[in-house]
Design an enzyme around this catalytic site. Structure first.
Site, PDB file in Angstrom:
ATOM      1  N   CYS A  15       0.818  -1.223   0.000  1.00  0.00           N
ATOM      2  CA  CYS A  15       0.000   0.000   0.000  1.00  0.00           C
ATOM      3  C   CYS A  15       0.849   1.269   0.000  1.00  0.00           C
ATOM      4  O   CYS A  15       0.313   2.367  -0.156  1.00  0.00           O
ATOM      5  CB  CYS A  15      -0.954   0.007   1.177  1.00  0.00           C
ATOM      6  SG  CYS A  15      -1.994  -1.449   1.245  1.00  0.00           S
TER       7      CYS A  15
ATOM      8  N   HIS B 114      -2.826   6.975   3.962  1.00  0.00           N
ATOM      9  CA  HIS B 114      -3.332   5.738   3.360  1.00  0.00           C
ATOM     10  C   HIS B 114      -4.667   5.401   4.018  1.00  0.00           C
ATOM     11  O   HIS B 114      -4.799   5.451   5.246  1.00  0.00           O
ATOM     12  CB  HIS B 114      -2.307   4.627   3.574  1.00  0.00           C
ATOM     13  CG  HIS B 114      -2.796   3.281   3.171  1.00  0.00           C
ATOM     14  ND1 HIS B 114      -3.508   3.065   2.005  1.00  0.00           N
ATOM     15  CD2 HIS B 114      -2.704   2.068   3.781  1.00  0.00           C
ATOM     16  CE1 HIS B 114      -3.822   1.778   1.920  1.00  0.00           C
ATOM     17  NE2 HIS B 114      -3.348   1.163   2.980  1.00  0.00           N
TER      18      HIS B 114
ATOM     19  N   ASN C  99      -9.949  -0.039   1.709  1.00  0.00           N
ATOM     20  CA  ASN C  99      -8.511   0.039   1.461  1.00  0.00           C
ATOM     21  C   ASN C  99      -8.235  -0.390   0.015  1.00  0.00           C
ATOM     22  O   ASN C  99      -8.441  -1.545  -0.328  1.00  0.00           O
ATOM     23  CB  ASN C  99      -7.793  -0.879   2.468  1.00  0.00           C
ATOM     24  CG  ASN C  99      -6.298  -0.892   2.293  1.00  0.00           C
ATOM     25  OD1 ASN C  99      -5.756  -0.419   1.296  1.00  0.00           O
ATOM     26  ND2 ASN C  99      -5.616  -1.457   3.269  1.00  0.00           N
TER      27      ASN C  99
HETATM   28  N1  COA Z   1     -17.144  -9.320  11.340  1.00  0.00           N
HETATM   29  C1  COA Z   1     -17.406  -9.706  12.578  1.00  0.00           C
HETATM   30  N2  COA Z   1     -16.450 -10.149  13.411  1.00  0.00           N
HETATM   31  C2  COA Z   1     -15.184 -10.190  12.947  1.00  0.00           C
HETATM   32  C3  COA Z   1     -14.867  -9.794  11.647  1.00  0.00           C
HETATM   33  C4  COA Z   1     -15.915  -9.355  10.817  1.00  0.00           C
HETATM   34  N3  COA Z   1     -15.699  -8.956   9.565  1.00  0.00           N
HETATM   35  N4  COA Z   1     -13.536  -9.938  11.475  1.00  0.00           N
HETATM   36  C5  COA Z   1     -13.029 -10.399  12.636  1.00  0.00           C
HETATM   37  N5  COA Z   1     -14.038 -10.554  13.526  1.00  0.00           N
HETATM   38  C6  COA Z   1     -13.942 -11.001  14.897  1.00  0.00           C
HETATM   39  C7  COA Z   1     -12.698 -11.796  15.176  1.00  0.00           C
HETATM   40  O1  COA Z   1     -12.909 -13.153  14.829  1.00  0.00           O
HETATM   41  C8  COA Z   1     -12.517 -11.610  16.664  1.00  0.00           C
HETATM   42  O2  COA Z   1     -13.359 -12.500  17.307  1.00  0.00           O
HETATM   43  P1  COA Z   1     -12.839 -13.272  18.623  1.00  0.00           P
HETATM   44  O3  COA Z   1     -12.545 -12.181  19.611  1.00  0.00           O
HETATM   45  O4  COA Z   1     -14.023 -14.118  18.971  1.00  0.00           O
HETATM   46  O5  COA Z   1     -11.627 -14.019  18.187  1.00  0.00           O
HETATM   47  C9  COA Z   1     -13.080 -10.211  16.905  1.00  0.00           C
HETATM   48  O6  COA Z   1     -13.855  -9.887  15.755  1.00  0.00           O
HETATM   49  C10 COA Z   1     -12.043  -9.149  17.152  1.00  0.00           C
HETATM   50  O7  COA Z   1     -11.005  -9.297  16.216  1.00  0.00           O
HETATM   51  P2  COA Z   1      -9.751  -8.370  16.266  1.00  0.00           P
HETATM   52  O8  COA Z   1      -8.771  -8.868  15.253  1.00  0.00           O
HETATM   53  O9  COA Z   1      -9.293  -8.144  17.643  1.00  0.00           O
HETATM   54  O10 COA Z   1     -10.389  -6.991  15.788  1.00  0.00           O
HETATM   55  P3  COA Z   1      -9.669  -5.615  15.686  1.00  0.00           P
HETATM   56  O11 COA Z   1     -10.311  -4.641  16.576  1.00  0.00           O
HETATM   57  O12 COA Z   1      -8.166  -5.752  15.735  1.00  0.00           O
HETATM   58  O13 COA Z   1     -10.039  -5.193  14.185  1.00  0.00           O
HETATM   59  C11 COA Z   1      -9.078  -5.176  11.999  1.00  0.00           C
HETATM   60  C12 COA Z   1      -9.637  -6.032  13.122  1.00  0.00           C
HETATM   61  C13 COA Z   1      -8.640  -6.105  10.880  1.00  0.00           C
HETATM   62  C14 COA Z   1     -10.180  -4.253  11.520  1.00  0.00           C
HETATM   63  C15 COA Z   1      -7.878  -4.347  12.542  1.00  0.00           C
HETATM   64  O14 COA Z   1      -6.990  -5.191  13.206  1.00  0.00           O
HETATM   65  C16 COA Z   1      -7.137  -3.642  11.452  1.00  0.00           C
HETATM   66  O15 COA Z   1      -7.665  -2.769  10.782  1.00  0.00           O
HETATM   67  N6  COA Z   1      -5.853  -3.954  11.274  1.00  0.00           N
HETATM   68  C17 COA Z   1      -5.047  -3.329  10.246  1.00  0.00           C
HETATM   69  C18 COA Z   1      -5.354  -3.968   8.929  1.00  0.00           C
HETATM   70  C19 COA Z   1      -4.862  -3.171   7.757  1.00  0.00           C
HETATM   71  O16 COA Z   1      -4.964  -1.981   7.743  1.00  0.00           O
HETATM   72  N7  COA Z   1      -4.355  -3.891   6.787  1.00  0.00           N
HETATM   73  C20 COA Z   1      -3.913  -3.329   5.572  1.00  0.00           C
HETATM   74  C21 COA Z   1      -2.597  -2.693   5.730  1.00  0.00           C
HETATM   75  S1  COA Z   1      -2.123  -1.900   4.278  1.00  0.00           S
END
Ligand code: COA
Length: 326
Positions: free
Chosen positions: A114, A253, A283
């Site tokens: 990205c 970004h 994204n």
């Molecule tokens: N819908 C519902 N629940 C979901 C889900 C979805 N789409 N995706 C994940 N979950 C669940 C998980 O399974 C987890 O459940 P559990 O606690 O029972 O295991 C729970 O939600 C929390 O997951 P977690 O990973 O802690 O959530 P988070 O607050 O970290 O948010 C992201 C997840 C992916 C949104 C966040 O980590 C993020 O944005 N990370 C950066 C990703 C990014 O920008 N990538 C590109 C870089 S260029």
């Protein structure tokens, strides 16, 4: 060799017409609009039709950018396409785009996740600064929908398809004042597409194990993103001989609103100085910063001599930032 100033002569972006909302995603994976919006800020994204590839979106964005620069494809000296979703391994998407545009210049692709557009702008800027070329088309183009695992709710809700295009050229005043690029290959496993390359060529096994799709450790990428957004921004501003207060507009970004808000808080900059359009596109990787820059420009948020900070992070792991005086 004298060093010339380099700036933006034209800009464009294109998103495919098909809108996929969070409510649409509720029908294919166990998720909810409420979860996606509160965790990411995303409401909807654009998805390319099955017969549309990255070069098709890039072509549309490039035409707009060329028009806005008052240039024709024949005026181009170089095309650089930043992408993690090329049409195919080879030929380069830049060469496919060159042919579609009817240009005759050289072209190559660049892969920096990205951060791709910022990396590509820095590469293009060198060719103009040193006098080798005058008009360079830099594109960030992605069809991430083609490498998303639509059974994986932790990633499929985050991404979208788009292309953005910037025409670089020499200027008398203003232009790019600094570039900062970084990489930490040790973190590569946090965000990868494991199969299809020379390490794991396509096989029945790689396909059945769904290894041709994005794999991500969201929590660790989040922590990395918040840290490098702050560090790279401060470094780019310092290198430009400016302070945070001098920056009129931040173009981050567009991955997650919580990452952008955390960066704004750490930098102690009002959130409304950060341009955000991820609610409508998700994204879009290499396309994201250019798509945000283009929309900010259309909305009148960029004036002559505005000082803009662009900052990105992504697979690699990579990061990049630059200060641009419009
Ligand atoms: N819908 C519902 N629940 C979901 C889900 C979805 N789409 N995706 C994940 N979950 C669940 C998980 O399974 C987890 O459940 P559990 O606690 O029972 O295991 C729970 O939600 C929390 O997951 P977690 O990973 O802690 O959530 P988070 O607050 O970290 O948010 C992201 C997840 C992916 C949104 C966040 O980590 C993020 O944005 N990370 C950066 C990703 C990014 O920008 N990538 C590109 C870089 S260029």
């Amino acid at each position: 060799m004298s060093v010339r100033k380099v700036g933006v002569r034209g800009i464009g972006a294109y998103t495919p017409p098909k809108v996929v909302t969070n409510f649409d995603l509720e029908k294919i994976v166990e998720t909810s609009d409420e979860w996606i919006f509160t965790r990411t800020g995303i409401r909807e994204r654009r998805i390319a039709e099955p017969d549309m590839a990255t070069s098709d979106l890039s072509y549309m964005a490039s035409k707009i950018a060329l028009d806005s620069a008052n240039l024709t494809p024949g005026d181009l000296d170089l095309i650089i396409v930043a992408t993690v979703t090329p049409d195919m391994f080879f030929p380069a998407t830049a060469c496919i785009l060159q042919d579609k545009l009817g240009a005759t210049c050289p072209g190559f692709d660049l892969s920096a996740g990205c951060s791709g557009l910022i990396y590509a702008l820095s590469v293009g800027a060198q060719f103009i600064a040193n006098g080798m070329y005058d008009n360079i088309l830099v594109v960030g183009g992605e069809t991430l929908s083609k490498i998303i695992d639509w059974q994986d709710r932790s990633t499929c809700v985050l991404f979208g398809d788009a292309a953005s295009a910037v025409i670089l050229g020499p200027l008398d005043t203003g232009g790019f004042r600094s570039f900062v690029l970084g990489a930490d290959g040790g973190g590569g496993k946090l965000l990868e597409l494991p199969a299809g390359g020379s390490r794991l060529p396509a096989s029945y096994e790689t396909i059945s194990q769904r290894l041709h799709f994005i794999k991500m450790n969201g929590r660790d990428v989040f922590k990395f993103a918040v840290r490098v957004m702050e560090e790279a921004s401060l470094e780019a501003i310092d290198k430009a001989g400016l302070t945070l207060k001098d920056i009129d507009l931040f173009i981050p970004h567009q991955a997650n609103i919580r990452i952008i808000e955390s960066a704004a808080e750490r930098l102690n900059v009002p959130k409304d100085k950060f341009f955000v359009n991820l609610d409508r596109y998700g994204n879009t990787s290499s396309a994201s910063v250019g798509l945000a820059l283009y929309e900010a420009f259309l909305e009148g948020k960029i004036q002559k001599s505005s000082k803009i900070l662009m900052v990105g992070f992504g697979a690699g792991l990579t990061w990049g930032a630059c200060v641009l005086e419009w």
